[in-house]
Enzyme design. Structure first.
Site, short mmCIF file in Angstrom:
data_model
loop_
_atom_site.label_atom_id
_atom_site.label_comp_id
_atom_site.label_asym_id
_atom_site.label_seq_id
_atom_site.Cartn_x
_atom_site.Cartn_y
_atom_site.Cartn_z
N ASP A 190 0.86 -1.20 0.00
CA ASP A 190 0.00 0.00 0.00
C ASP A 190 0.88 1.24 0.00
O ASP A 190 2.12 1.13 -0.07
CB ASP A 190 -0.98 -0.01 1.20
N HIS A 261 -2.84 3.18 -4.53
CA HIS A 261 -2.24 2.68 -3.28
C HIS A 261 -0.80 2.18 -3.53
O HIS A 261 -0.40 1.15 -3.00
CB HIS A 261 -3.10 1.57 -2.67
N GLU A 325 -10.07 2.77 -5.22
CA GLU A 325 -9.75 4.17 -4.88
C GLU A 325 -8.62 4.75 -5.75
O GLU A 325 -7.64 5.27 -5.23
CB GLU A 325 -9.36 4.25 -3.40
C1 ACM Z 1 -11.12 -0.49 0.44
O1 ACM Z 1 -11.59 -0.44 1.59
N1 ACM Z 1 -10.42 0.54 -0.03
C2 ACM Z 1 -11.29 -1.67 -0.41
#
Ligand code: ACM
Ligand code: ZN
Length: 539
Positions: A190, A261, A325
């Site tokens: 991440d 991420h 995201e």
């Molecule tokens: C998530 O909670 N971004 C999958």
């Protein structure tokens, strides 16, 4: 010597609740003369059982092949049968008489789950790792047949935001086994850290696994703790954990979150970004603007080399590629990304993400991998059929996906996110979770593979906090994943849970207690506020 006679009914509090269980009179008493017999193919499971019983009882039980069975004493028998249609891949039956315990199943996984049930039929003191004096190891006579409702019963651990390490992961795998959970989704990368050794790209560890400090004081805080944080798994560590999980019938699914991420990747390789300037591994939470550049061919070369190592390392043949995201601001400003959009005839930056996903899906399916992605990346023109993990928004998209024969894992944000405060997701609400969407036509039900509870670890700096957020809610999800819907009953669950948690007291688990997990309607009115305010870590 005082012998504790635990009431027999009091002993029956199995979680997840079995499909069928009929008590009869009498009891089996485990003694040091009891012999474990088993089929040759599942000898390893006899030893697992023996080792599980040895510490608390002090009995070094003999383990023998079932072919040599010739005894008048008490026995535990582990036997494979051919009742595949009835019990399936993970089902089993267990019969306890005053003389014998028979655990039978068509596959070894079922025998393993039968052993977990046997474990819960014994007094909780069986969980001690030192010998317990003054107790009789009684098991009530009964017959039970049991199999899971869903094939996907998962737990996700985020090790990128905080690295927890091998011993904690093994402890969690042990607890998952007790709860008959079978999928461990390992979120290894991440913005705030890269946690897996990749031989071709050592910089991912040298740079990507270390951050200078960490945001503290809640979601909106600008404060940092000034303490460096780091950690990663070598490929040897990963193999060790895969084998540990395999012995517990748990499949490990690695997640390499792409193309968002990825600040830890960009800190290691700035050339893979749109801007190309130097980055630090992120020290704060939230969604980041800098993501992998989709215009540059070297990004795809990097991803293929990286995923090749992942495929070779993980035998599960299933890779989670994230896709959640992804902000599009950098792509909008980047000449390379814009050129890609033009050349490929794409309409927007949203379609650029689909282009990216299709290329990664293409590579993975060529290598015969199953693929999972978060529902953010689920778009109409995907060229393959990945498994979609649903978490938030996009209900319409997933219903359409089911109609196109897509498969889903349900991780609904409101119910299953273990990082939420107990004010936002109290135990009762967690237990209410139903993986099959409301009003979904029956013909699509089998495409809902099951459920998974994620623990994002921004505010999980240590094992105490990890256990507190996870339990007892994960115990509720284990029951939802296994027990028939018709048997779901919160009052019964709570009664069984109170007794079950004695096992956790003995094992030494810092679960949230009954005061913490209660529903408080008034407090919940301020849920959005408390969602962030309470997420401070700290224990
Ligand atoms: C998530 O909670 N971004 C999958
Ligand atoms: Zn770009």
């Amino acid at each position: 010597m005082f012998i504790k006679r635990v009431s027999i009914i009091q002993n029956i509090n199995i979680i997840p609740e079995p499909v069928l269980l009929n008590l009869s009179s009498g009891e089996f008493i485990l003694t040091e003369e009891t012999i474990i017999f088993s089929d040759q193919e599942i000898f390893k499971l006899s030893n697992y059982l023996k080792n599980h019983l040895i510490s608390a009882t002090g009995f070094n039980l003999a383990v023998k092949s079932i072919k040599e069975k010739n005894t008048n004493g008490t026995t535990v028998n582990l036997k494979l049968n051919d009742r595949k249609d009835k019990l399936g891949f993970e089902g089993y039956s267990i019969e306890v008489s005053s003389k014998d315990i028979n655990i039978t199943a068509p596959y070894p996984a079922g025998i393993f789950y039968g052993i977990q049930t046997l474990r819960q039929l014994l007094p909780p003191e069986i969980e001690n790792d030192v010998r317990v004096e003054g107790i009789e190891w009684r098991i009530p006579c009964l017959k039970s047949q049991d199999f899971p409702r869903f094939s996907w019963r998962g737990y996700m651990l985020d090790e990128a935001r905080h690295f927890h390490g091998k011993e904690i992961v093994k402890k969690m795998l042990d607890l998952m086994a007790l709860l008959k959970l079978n999928k461990f989704h390992w979120h290894l990368t991440d913005d705030q850290g890269w946690r897996i050794e990749i031989m071709k790209y050592p910089k991912l560890i040298e740079i990507g696994s270390k951050r200078e400090e960490t945001q503290v004081g809640g979601f909106f805080s600008k404060k940092r703790d000034g303490i460096p944080h780091s950690g990663y798994y070598t490929q040897e560590d990963i193999k060790e954990i895969i084998n540990y999980a395999k012995d517990r019938f748990i499949q490990i699914i690695p997640e390499i979150d792409l193309p968002g991420h990825t600040r830890a990747v960009l800190a290691s390789f700035p050339n893979l970004s749109c801007k190309g300037y130097p980055f630090r591994v992120s020290t704060h939470w939230g969604i980041h603007k800098d993501v992998l550049c989709v215009g540059k061919e070297e990004v795809f070369e990097f991803i293929q080399n990286l995923l090749k190592e992942i495929i070779d390392l993980f035998p599960s043949n299933i890779v989670h590629i994230g896709g959640d995201e992804v902000l599009k601001v950098r792509w909008r400003e980047c000449p390379d990304c814009q050129l890609r959009i033009k050349k490929e005839g794409l309409e927007s930056e949203k379609e650029l993400q689909t282009y990216f996903t299709n290329r990664v899906l293409g590579f993975l399916s060529k290598h015969e991998q199953k693929i999972i992605l978060w529902n953010d990346a689920l778009k109409k023109n995907l060229e393959e059929k990945p498994i979609c993990q649903y978490w938030l928004r996009g209900k319409k998209d997933i219903l359409e996906y089911l109609k196109k024969s897509g498969e889903l894992i349900m991780s609904n944000f409101k119910y299953t996110y273990l990082d939420h405060s107990y004010t936002f997701t109290p135990l009762k609400l967690a237990y209410k979770f139903e993986p099959i969407p409301k009003d979904l036509e029956k013909m699509y039900h089998k495409q809902i593979l099951g459920l998974e509870a994620p623990l994002w670890s921004e505010y999980i700096p240590n094992i105490k906090r990890l256990e507190w957020q996870t339990f007892p809610r994960l115990i509720a999800f284990a029951e939802i994943g296994w027990t028939p819907k018709i048997k779901k009953n919160f009052n019964s669950f709570q009664e069984r849970l109170n007794k079950f948690l004695k096992r956790f007291d003995i094992i030494g688990i810092n679960y949230a207690n009954s005061r913490d997990i209660k529903t408080n309607v008034f407090k919940r009115l301020f849920k959005v506020f408390t969602l962030f305010k309470e997420q401070r870590g700290g224990i």
